[in-house]
Design an enzyme around this catalytic site. Structure first.
Site, PDB file in Angstrom:
ATOM      1  N   CYS A 225       5.957 -10.612  -0.822  1.00 43.74           N
ATOM      2  CA  CYS A 225       4.585 -11.109  -0.862  1.00 43.74           C
ATOM      3  C   CYS A 225       4.126 -11.591   0.510  1.00 43.74           C
ATOM      4  O   CYS A 225       4.797 -12.401   1.159  1.00 43.74           O
ATOM      5  CB  CYS A 225       4.506 -12.254  -1.870  1.00 43.74           C
TER       6      CYS A 225
ATOM      7  N   GLU B 111       0.901   0.455   2.854  1.00 38.51           N
ATOM      8  CA  GLU B 111       2.278   0.291   2.408  1.00 38.51           C
ATOM      9  C   GLU B 111       2.298   0.036   0.903  1.00 38.51           C
ATOM     10  O   GLU B 111       1.379  -0.579   0.348  1.00 38.51           O
ATOM     11  CB  GLU B 111       2.951  -0.879   3.140  1.00 38.51           C
TER      12      GLU B 111
ATOM     13  N   CYS C 220      -6.543 -14.242   4.612  1.00 39.06           N
ATOM     14  CA  CYS C 220      -5.642 -15.380   4.370  1.00 39.06           C
ATOM     15  C   CYS C 220      -4.703 -15.534   5.559  1.00 39.06           C
ATOM     16  O   CYS C 220      -4.067 -14.566   5.996  1.00 39.06           O
ATOM     17  CB  CYS C 220      -4.853 -15.166   3.085  1.00 39.06           C
TER      18      CYS C 220
END
Length: 361
Positions: free
Chosen positions: A350, A87, A123
């Site tokens: 984000c 993406e 993460c």
């Protein structure tokens, strides 16, 4: 390809015919101007166009799905030549109190580019991190994101252009630095998009050898370092892929980078409700930034489905929590900004990239 590489390609496919050197620059510039097949390059001789069609392609990726947010964000799901999906996002910064017809040319457009399909860092607050690692992107695949986003923008207005780039999409840029370096060299070429390196930001989770490499060999762009916590043990739990790069080593690397590059670095901190927003977290971040030229960018976590931390579902911080944390940092002498979360309506903010990859194309 760079202009010299295009010249080499022309020599290779010309079967001995001498092709003028200026043709390589023409092809380079035509791609910048929007040519996506060789027949659109009307400045080239017909026999050369036919030769190129038989030997080369301009762009190997294709958009599979498009998402449009009301804040002006465009997100593309791209299929690469081998079927891998990534993406990429176009962010629009539209001036307030401007008429729609008047604001287009005044809007700043930023391309958010990916450097990997998936990500090996893992993460816990990032949707891309939950995908695992698929592969590094080629320089061409990084550039093609910019080209396809440019194509979408030109549908809105031919006078608009992308002026800024943030390498904050899918993947860890420092783990694919050579490919990124070449891609940015091409995007900054005066004969092409002529991007300013001062308007490009590369974001890393803190891969020390990559930062050190960048300090010596470039690209000479802005640098941002993501630190979910300046408390070592919590940082390792939130960002398991950075365990090889403890905070003292990272701080020393940043210090050496700044001695070489002479520029401020942004520390990005994703805020998670009741996890990394306390007084101890603020104190640790203040201590980490001591003696460094740092600006802190706070990023309230953007929701993504099925992300948990030690069995508990992640939550957004409250506005009061963010304000209090920012106040503690400012009281400690830090320069603090808060990122405006564009693209949330299309999961393009984000930490949200990868959200639509499981959806039917």
């Amino acid at each position: 390809m760079t202009i010299p590489e295009i010249a080499e390609e022309l020599d290779a496919v010309s079967a001995g015919e001498k092709i003028p050197p200026y043709r390589s620059k023409q092809i380079f510039t035509q791609i910048k101007q929007g040519a996506r097949n060789f027949r659109e390059m009307t400045c080239l001789p017909k026999d050369l166009i036919k030769t190129l069609e038989n030997h080369s392609i301009i762009i190997g990726s294709k958009p599979k799905k498009k998402y449009f947010d009301k804040d002006g964000t465009i997100k593309l799901v791209m299929e690469l030549s081998d079927g891998a999906l990534i993406e990429t996002v176009l962010l629009a910064s539209i001036p307030e109190n401007k008429l729609k017809t008047d604001s287009l040319k005044k809007t700043h457009y930023t391309a958010c580019l990916s450097t990997q399909a998936g990500c090996p860092i893992g993460c816990i607050f990032c949707k891309t991190g939950s995908m695992g690692f698929i592969r590094n992107l080629k320089p061409s695949e990084i550039i093609e994101q910019f080209l396809l986003l440019t194509d979408e923008l030109r549908k809105t207005s031919k006078d608009c252009r992308i002026s800024n780039v943030v390498v904050m999409g899918m993947g860890e840029p420092m783990l694919n630095l050579n490919a990124l370096r070449k891609a940015l060299e091409i995007l900054c070429d005066p004969a092409g998009f002529c991007l300013s390196k001062r308007k490009i930001t590369v974001s890393t989770v803190g891969i020390c050898y990559g930062i050190a490499d960048m300090a010596i060999n470039g690209p000479e762009t802005k640098l941002a370092v993501s630190i979910a916590s300046a408390r070592e043990k919590l940082r390792e739990r939130l960002m398991p892929g950075i365990i090889k790069y403890p905070l003292p080593q990272l701080k020393e690397t940043i210090s050496q980078y700044q001695k070489k590059q002479k520029r401020r670095i942004t520390i990005e901190t994703v805020l998670l409700r009741e996890i990394n927003t306390g007084q101890e977290d603020a104190r640790a971040l203040i201590d980490f930034c001591l003696n460094l030229d740092i600006a802190v960018n706070l990023i309230p976590w953007n929701p993504a489905e099925e992300l948990y931390f030690e069995g508990k579902k992640l939550r957004q911080p409250t506005p009061e929590e963010v304000k209090k944390f920012a106040g503690m940092l400012e009281k400690g002498g830090l320069t603090v900004t808060q990122r405006y979360r564009r693209g949330r309506g299309v999961s393009g903010a984000c930490g949200q990239l990868g959200t639509q990859l499981d959806s039917p194309l």
